[in-house]
Design a protein around this motif. Structure first.
Motif, mmCIF file in Angstrom:
data_model
loop_
_atom_site.group_PDB
_atom_site.id
_atom_site.type_symbol
_atom_site.label_atom_id
_atom_site.label_comp_id
_atom_site.label_asym_id
_atom_site.label_seq_id
_atom_site.Cartn_x
_atom_site.Cartn_y
_atom_site.Cartn_z
ATOM 1 N N VAL A 55 1.330 -5.311 -1.306
ATOM 2 C CA VAL A 55 0.551 -4.952 -2.500
ATOM 3 C C VAL A 55 -0.822 -4.437 -2.091
ATOM 4 N N ILE A 56 -1.398 -5.077 -1.089
ATOM 5 C CA ILE A 56 -2.706 -4.639 -0.592
ATOM 6 C C ILE A 56 -2.634 -3.206 -0.067
ATOM 7 N N VAL A 57 -1.509 -2.861 0.552
ATOM 8 C CA VAL A 57 -1.317 -1.482 1.022
ATOM 9 C C VAL A 57 -1.397 -0.507 -0.148
ATOM 10 N N ALA A 58 -0.707 -0.849 -1.241
ATOM 11 C CA ALA A 58 -0.736 0.012 -2.428
ATOM 12 C C ALA A 58 -2.144 0.116 -3.005
ATOM 13 N N LEU A 59 -2.868 -1.014 -3.007
ATOM 14 C CA LEU A 59 -4.249 -1.020 -3.511
ATOM 15 C C LEU A 59 -5.155 -0.141 -2.652
ATOM 16 N N LEU A 60 -4.984 -0.212 -1.337
ATOM 17 C CA LEU A 60 -5.800 0.599 -0.432
ATOM 18 C C LEU A 60 -5.535 2.090 -0.627
ATOM 19 N N ILE A 61 -4.272 2.435 -0.812
ATOM 20 C CA ILE A 61 -3.923 3.843 -1.038
ATOM 21 C C ILE A 61 -4.529 4.329 -2.354
#
Length: 252
Positions: free
Chosen positions: A17-23
């Protein structure tokens, strides 16, 4: 085989989820808040549903099973109705279409012996059918809105030449039904080659023989094709008259 999914593994999985937030943040997509809210809602809803289904499965009551199915159908109808800006009875039309597609499909599966009328089978299957019908009907609504707007002149010319509203609308109705059914048909074409669908993958993860899991997935493919076709046809043919007034004039 038991899946080793515990609280710690879920916590580590939240990195995704953090990956999606960073993107979202880096590309300035504006989805940061939506992602956080959607994930929070998903966690809360799934936990609540998990405990509720645990109770329903243990009780194994026919009326409670029907009530759960009804709740699924009503919620799917409420979401489907949001896809059109023109329909006057959008909820009722969506409810009839989804209820019919769900009822007919489950009825055939139960009568054929493919599934039993027990909550552990009826409730998940109802959810799969209703959600796919909801998506198909939503696509039909959007297609109707777009096509009646784009082909307004052609429809008016047919009406002026004496065609009734159904005949004048027929190409639009057929195209809208095709739009609603297309994703399910495309998915059926690539199943097993491009993708291993959720139900089949879940059974394989749980240690079920892949050949046995395939039989369940074939059944799911059949039922989704049935559900989306029934839902799309009913919703489209009930909805198109909303684009005309009582004097059979196009109002869009």
């Amino acid at each position: 085989m038991n899946l080793a999914v515990n609280n710690l593994s879920l916590a580590f999985a939240s990195i995704l989820v953090i990956v999606a937030l960073l993107i979202s943040y880096k590309e300035k997509l504006g989805f940061t808040k939506d992602i956080i809210v959607s994930v929070a809602r998903a966690i809360v809803q799934l936990v609540l549903v998990g405990y509720l289904l645990n109770y329903v499965f243990q009780v194994n009551n026919v009326f409670l099973t029907l009530a759960m199915t009804g709740i699924i159908v009503v919620n799917a109808s409420l979401n489907a109705k949001k896809r059109s800006k023109q329909l006057q009875q959008d909820f009722l039309i969506s409810l009839v279409a989804i209820a019919c597609s769900t009822g007919v499909t489950i009825g055939v599966l139960v009568l054929s012996g493919a599934i039993r009328f027990i909550p552990s089978q009826i409730v998940p299957i109802s959810g799969m059918i209703a959600s796919n019908s909801m998506i198909a009907i939503g696509l039909c609504y959007r297609s109707l809105d777009r096509l009646f707007h784009d082909q307004r002149q052609a429809v008016l010319e047919k009406l002026a030449l004496g065609a009734d509203v159904k005949l004048a609308s027929l190409p639009i109705l057929r195209e809208s039904v095709k739009t609603g059914m297309a994703p399910t048909i495309d998915s059926a074409k690539t199943v097993g080659i491009v993708s291993l669908p959720g139900m089949m993958s879940g059974l394989i993860f749980a240690g079920v023989d892949p050949v046995h899991a395939i039989k369940y997935q074939i059944m799911v493919t059949f039922m989704l094709l049935s559900a989306t076709s029934i839902g799309s046809v009913i919703a489209t043919y009930l909805a198109y008259k909303s684009y005309y007034n009582e004097r059979k004039q196009l109002i869009i």
